[in-house]
Structures are given as structure tokens and as C-alpha cells.
Design an enzyme around this catalytic site. Structure first.
Site, PDB file in Angstrom:
ATOM      1  CG  ASP A 206      -2.218   1.303   0.916  1.00  0.00           C
ATOM      2  OD1 ASP A 206      -2.704   0.671   0.270  1.00  0.00           O
ATOM      3  OD2 ASP A 206      -1.603   2.205   1.795  1.00  0.00           O
ATOM      4  CG  LEU A 207       2.082   4.596  -2.648  1.00  0.00           C
ATOM      5  CD1 LEU A 207       3.468   4.633  -2.847  1.00  0.00           C
ATOM      6  CD2 LEU A 207       2.150   5.419  -4.358  1.00  0.00           C
ATOM      7  CG  ASP A 248      -3.828   3.522  -2.126  1.00  0.00           C
ATOM      8  OD1 ASP A 248      -4.722   2.594  -1.655  1.00  0.00           O
ATOM      9  OD2 ASP A 248      -3.560   4.440  -1.104  1.00  0.00           O
TER      10      ASP A 248
END
Length: 647
Positions: A206-207, A248
Site C-alpha cells: 500500500d502506497l 494506491d
């Protein structure tokens, strides 16, 4: 040979379908090489294998490998596609790569196999060409040369086919990053075998800072960041496959033996790859990510269970400390369930008006007069029992509940301060705890100003308390920027729990705070010959020179208060003076013990040096008298006056 090549090229040029063309190619090869069976497989970007041609191959074998995920132990062809190199198996019966597949080919008298990957123009494997032998042997030089020509022909045929199917393929490829998308990931997951634990794993990446990048630098920068992150993840996990699930979020299916043996190390490789600053639309941006992972384990009935476990681990990682990796363990679901239940309980308590503010005084150690109150959140259970925030701190991981809790506390505290001021109490300051979620709301100052303006309470009475873990532990630029903005509006900021693991004395040079609160872990160990004594004394000296207030937390004995006073600590807080009490009891304490001051309209907290004090007084007045007036406030104090600013 030339006639054979021309025949295949003509079929490609005239638009003969791929399966018919490749089937003809295999048939011609089998004529040229008696006692050899030929096969061509297609490899999708998602890593799935599909038979294209194999006129002499067992039908059941073709059905078995149809749509299977490539990997280091998937026969000769699946291994060749995965490893991106030719794989020669001279004895199918004993080679471990053929476990689960060999029965179908051995029964046809096929004993050895040589498979070669077929590359497209970009260098990606998109097919395999294999020869099966009825003897346990390696390919001859003639066979190698023939296969080299055939892989070239297959590449031409496959590339033409890919161009024709490009529109269809777009449905399975993420247009922005060129990674396989969620549909491809789901299909690849469905094709994985769940019979042998430990043979594959899923990482979900997960960004963390995409929204901030989009809001700050624009969506073009955000898109370029996603492209950079996708490429870095893809490169760092090769030959395994990376996917973009959307937004993301990315995923990786791991099958490499080394990667599976050290999931933590593999996750670290990804995080290290992402950690390098990237140039995005003219801005230098450092990607930040959090990873959750799970390996196929005994009892996992299907691949989706493993994916769900990886999601659980990611959720836990994000809630307990972004920027790292968490591997799934059996109890993690219980921990998440408990957190969800706590969040729900607090949300219900908010709707039923069972959240209240309690207050613990901050006192002068020399006179025990109250100079400030720290507002602490309390929850009243349906049976009337009051519990501290420690019992429901997990609720603060939910941004919506955290925002509602803060809003509730702001409203309660503002109303209480107004009541105390109207009662004639010389009230000075109140500390309000702010969570990480509050800093990311983008409306923190507006909410504070509106809450206190409704009660006609000046913001000079407000101190915002931020824990060391939130301010420094998460290395979050949003928090630092928001604190800088709040201080620019005249609000003071206190760094809470100082010394619990994230801060060092060097942080005091760069962290813009007005007050630090020494954690009770130092205070509880205070003895004349204890190292903590030297640490606290040194901290007091540095803070004094920097114009930062120091409050000692967790004072429980007279001896601790005495030692702190002897080394120059002016303010303290703890059970020795009072526990956190309800507003009625807090009012009584203030009426009896609030410090009266006629020296300075801002109260004693402004009567000693502070970064905000010097800024405010110089802004409010003009002329040389300002400098004289500022310095006069400290004439009876051993704290130095703040440096004068240009007027």
C-alpha cells in the site's frame, strides 16, 4: 528448412489464426524430427500458461496445464517461463519439477523435455517452445538450431496475435503502470495450487502518501509516482509477478524459493527500492509504503484465503505503524476483530453522549499552584463505569472516529474554559491531545478556532499536545508541516512522552515545539546516582537555552518532586498532585490552587521564555520599547530572554 519457414511466414502474413499457424509449425517439426513431440505454450502477462499447439501431446496433460501459473516447479515449460531461460529435464520421472504432471507424459512414452522461452520485442517472456523425447537425453545440435529458428517464427506469430488482441488485453492490464490489473491478479490467484503449503505467498503493498502527493503537487505527479513505484516493485521481485490492484495498492505473488524462505527480507527489498527519492512532474518525492504478507499455510482451503490473510496483515501494519512489513499470524484476525469492536464501541459512545473530558493539573513545583490543565478523554460505559483513553486507544486508528473524538473534546474543553473564565478563575492554559488522523484532516486549525470561538475563548489558552510517536516516530512530513502552520497561527505545541524511543536531543534543534513533557519512565527512575538524573538535568539545560518549556510527567512522590526542583525543573504533573478528575472537581482545584498573576496578561506560561512568546510580543507592539518590555519579563528568572527579532 527454408520452405518450412516461408510456409509459416506466409500463414502469418495472410492472417491465418495463431492456433492454426502454430499447430502447422509443430506438425512440420515432428516430420523433420521423428520420435519427437513438439509443443508451444502461450504465457500471459499475469504469468498464466495456455497451450497453443501440441499435436502429439496427451490431451489430459494439455488440460492439466491450461491456465496454470508459471513457477520454478511447474514442469519444463512453466519453469523456463518463470526463470527466463532454457530448461532441460533429461529424466521426467525423477525430476521434482515434474511432480504432479509426469504421469500423463510418461504414459505416452515421453521421458525427457527441453523447453525454451520465447521473448517479445520488449524482452518479456510470452511463450515457450518445447521438444519432448522418447529417450532420456539432451537435445542435439541440429535440434537446438531448429528450435532457435522456430522460436523466432513463434515470436513473430505471437506478436501479430498480440497486436490483434491488444484491445482485449487492455481489460487485464493497468493502463497507467502497465502491470497486470486486479482481474489478472484474481485469475492468477485462482490458478495457484493449494495442495503444498509454503510453495507460494502473497504480498500486498500500500502506497502511504499518494493522497498527500495528489493534493500537494497535483495528479500528474501522483500518476508519475505510481508509475515509478510499479516499476520498482516489478524489478525488485523478478522473476515473480507484480500486479496493480487499483488506487494506491499493489500485490505480488511470490514463488521463488529464496523469496519464500525470507518474506521479511523480500519485503525489505521492496521497501528499500521504494525508499529512493523520485522525480515526479518536477518535484522530488520520496515514496512511502506499507506491506502485509501471507504464505500458503496448512489449512488454507483456497488461494483467496491467503489473499485475505495478506490483507489482514496489511491492515494491521497500517494501524500499528506505517512504513514497515507485517506477516500474517493466526491471531491477527482476533486482534483486528478486537480493534473493530473498540472502534464500534467508541462510535456508539459518541452518539450516546458518553464521551467526557477529565482534567489533570500541571503545577509549579515550588508552590504547587496550577498553571495549566491537561484535558483527557474518558468514556462512560452503559453501567456508569468511567474508563480512560488507554482502554480504547485503538479507536484512534480509525480516522473518522478519531476526528469525532477530537471534535467532541474541543467542544467540551472550550465550554469548560469559558465557564472557568466566567467564574473569575485566573485560568491560564489547557492542553488538548491531537491524534495523527487529526493532522491529516487538513482542517485542524479551522476546527480548533471554530470550537473556541463559539465559546468566546481566546486561543492563547490552548496548548496542543502531540505524542512523540506521532510527531517523530512516523517520519510523516504532513504532521511536521501542520504543526508549523498551527504555530504560525499563534498556537503552542507540546511534545508529549518525550524520551520514549523516537526523539533525541538533536530533535530539539529542528522540531518546532514550545513545550516538551518528559515521559514518566524517566521520572520514575529519578535518584541522585541514577543515569536518568543526568539525562533529565541535561535536557533541562538544553531546553532552557532553546527557550522550550519542560514539564515532568508522572510525578508520584515528594522525593521525585524535590529532585526535579533541585535540578531546575519548574513544572510537573502526576498523581502526587492529582489524578485526572471530572470538571466539577477540576473547578474546585482551580478555585483553590490556580496561580494568580498580575505580571503579564498572558499568564506565567508567557512569563518565561518561549518561541511563541517572543514572536507574539514583537508582532503586537512597535518601537524600541518592545525589546525592553520583552526582556523585562525574565528579569527575576535564570532563563535567558529570547533573542530579539527585527521590529
Amino acid at each position: 528448412m527454408l520452405r518450412f519457414q516461408n510456409t509459416i511466414l506466409e500463414m502469418i502474413a495472410t492472417g491465418v489464426s495463431l492456433d492454426v499457424t502454430v499447430e502447422r509449425l509443430c506438425h512440420e517439426i515432428e516430420i523433420l524430427l521423428p520420435d519427437v513431440a513438439c509443443s508451444v505454450l502461450r504465457v500471459e502477462r499475469s504469468g498464466l500458461l495456455y497451450p497453443l499447439a501440441g499435436p502429439s501431446m496427451p490431451e489430459k496433460f494439455s488440460e492439466l496445464i491450461n491456465g496454470i501459473m508459471i513457477g520454478p516447479h511447474v514442469g519444463s515449460c512453466g519453469s523456463a517461463a518463470y526463470l527466463r531461460e532454457a530448461v532441460s529435464v533429461t529424466d521426467i520421472e525423477t525430476d521434482s519439477r515434474w511432480n504432479g504432471f509426469k504421469e500423463h507424459v510418461l504414459s505416452f512414452g515421453l521421458k525427457a523435455c527441453w523447453s525454451v522461452p520465447i521473448y517479445n520485442a520488449e524482452g518479456d517472456v510470452f511463450g515457450t517452445f518445447a521438444l519432448y523425447f522418447k529417450q532420456k537425453r539432451m537435445p542435439s545440435q541440429q535440434e537446438r538450431e531448429l528450435v532457435s529458428a522456430c522460436t523466432h517464427l513463434c515470436a513473430i506469430a505471437l506478436e501479430r496475435h498480440d497486436r490483434v488482441l491488444d484491445r482485449e488485453r487492455r481489460a487485464s492490464i493497468d493502463a497507467l503502470t502497465d502491470l497486470p490489473n486486479r482481474a489478472s491478479f484474481n485469475e492468477a490467484l485462482d490458478r495457484l495450487s493449494c495442495h503444498e503449503p509454503g510453495t507460494w505467498a502473497v504480498l500486498v503493498v500500500d502506497l502511504d502518501n499518494l493522497k498527500t502527493i495528489n493534493d500537494t503537487f497535483g495528479h500528474q505527479a501522483g500518476d508519475e509516482l505510481l508509475q515509478t513505484v510499479a516499476q520498482r516493485i516489478r524489478t525488485s521481485v523478478m522473476p515473480d509477478r507484480a500486479f496493480r490492484l487499483g488506487g494506491d495498492e499493489f500485490a505480488v505473488i511470490l514463488q521463488a524459493t529464496g523469496a519464500l524462505a525470507d518474506l521479511d527480507g523480500t519485503a525489505s527489498l521492496i521497501l528499500d527500492a521504494l525508499g529512493t527519492v523520485a522525480s515526479c512532474s518536477g518535484h522530488m518525492i520520496q515514496p512511502r509504503a506499507t506491506i502485509g504478507g501471507a504464505a500458503l499455510s496448512p489449512g488454507d482451503s483456497d488461494a483467496e484465503t491467503v489473499h485475505k490473510h495478506a490483507d489482514f496483515a496489511l491492515y494491521h501494519a497500517k494501524e500499528t505503524g506505517r512504513g514497515g512489513f507485517v506477516r500474517y499470524w493466526p491471531g491477527i484476525g482476533t486482534a483486528i476483530k478486537q480493534r473493530v469492536e473498540v472502534i464500534q464501541d467508541v462510535d456508539i459512545a459518541l452518539s450516546e453522549d458518553r464521551i467526557d473530558a477529565y482534567y489533570q493539573p500541571v503545577v509549579r513545583l515550588d508552590t504547587c499552584e496550577i498553571v495549566s490543565m491537561e484535558a483527557l478523554c474518558r468514556l462512560r460505559q452503559p453501567d456508569g463505569t468511567v474508563v480512560s483513553a488507554a482502554a480504547f486507544h485503538q479507536a484512534m486508528t480509525d480516522v473518522h472516529v478519531a476526528a469525532k473524538l477530537t471534535q467532541r473534546m474541543l467542544s467540551l474543553v472550550a465550554a469548560d474554559v469559558r465557564s472557568w473564565l466566567e467564574s473569575g478563575i485566573p485560568f491560564q492554559h489547557v492542553g488538548i491531545n491531537i491524534s495523527s488522523a487529526d493532522f491529516h484532516s487538513g482542517t485542524l486549525y479551522k476546527r480548533i478556532k471554530e470550537a473556541f470561538s463559539r465559546e468566546n475563548v481566546p486561543l492563547k489558552h490552548v496548548i496542543l499536545e502531540v505524542t512523540e510517536s506521532v510527531y517523530l516516530g512516523q517520519n510523516d512530513p504532513v504532521v511536521a508541516q501542520e504543526i508549523k502552520s498551527l504555530r504560525a497561527h499563534g498556537l503552542r505545541v507540546a511534545l508529549d512522552d518525550f524520551g520514549t524511543g523516537f526523539a533525541s536531543l538533536t530533535h530539539l534543534l529542528t522540531a518546532p515545539v514550545d513545550i516538551i513533557k518528559i515521559d514518566k519512565s524517566f521520572v520514575s527512575q529519578l535518584r541522585v546516582d541514577d543515569p536518568s538524573m543526568a539525562i533529565v538535568e541535561g535536557l533541562l539545560g538544553i531546553a532552557r537555552k532553546l527557550g522550550i518549556w519542560v514539564i515532568a510527567e508522572g510525578i508520584e512522590t515528594e522525593a521525585q518532586a524535590k529532585l526535579l526542583g533541585e535540578i531546575g525543573c519548574r513544572l510537573g504533573q502526576g498523581y502526587l498532585f492529582s489524578t485526572a478528575v471530572a470538571r466539577e472537581s477540576a473547578t474546585e482545584l482551580l478555585l483553590k490552587h490556580a496561580q494568580h498573576s498580575g505580571v503579564d496578561k498572558f499568564g506565567p506560561m508567557y512569563g518565561l521564555p518561549g518561541r511563541a512568546l517572543a514572536d507574539r510580543l514583537i508582532r503586537e507592539k512597535e518601537g524600541a520599547s518592545v525589546k525592553k518590555g520583552v526582556k523585562a519579563l525574565w528579569k527575576d528568572s535564570d532563563y535567558p530572554a529570547p533573542a530579539s527579532r527585527a521590529v
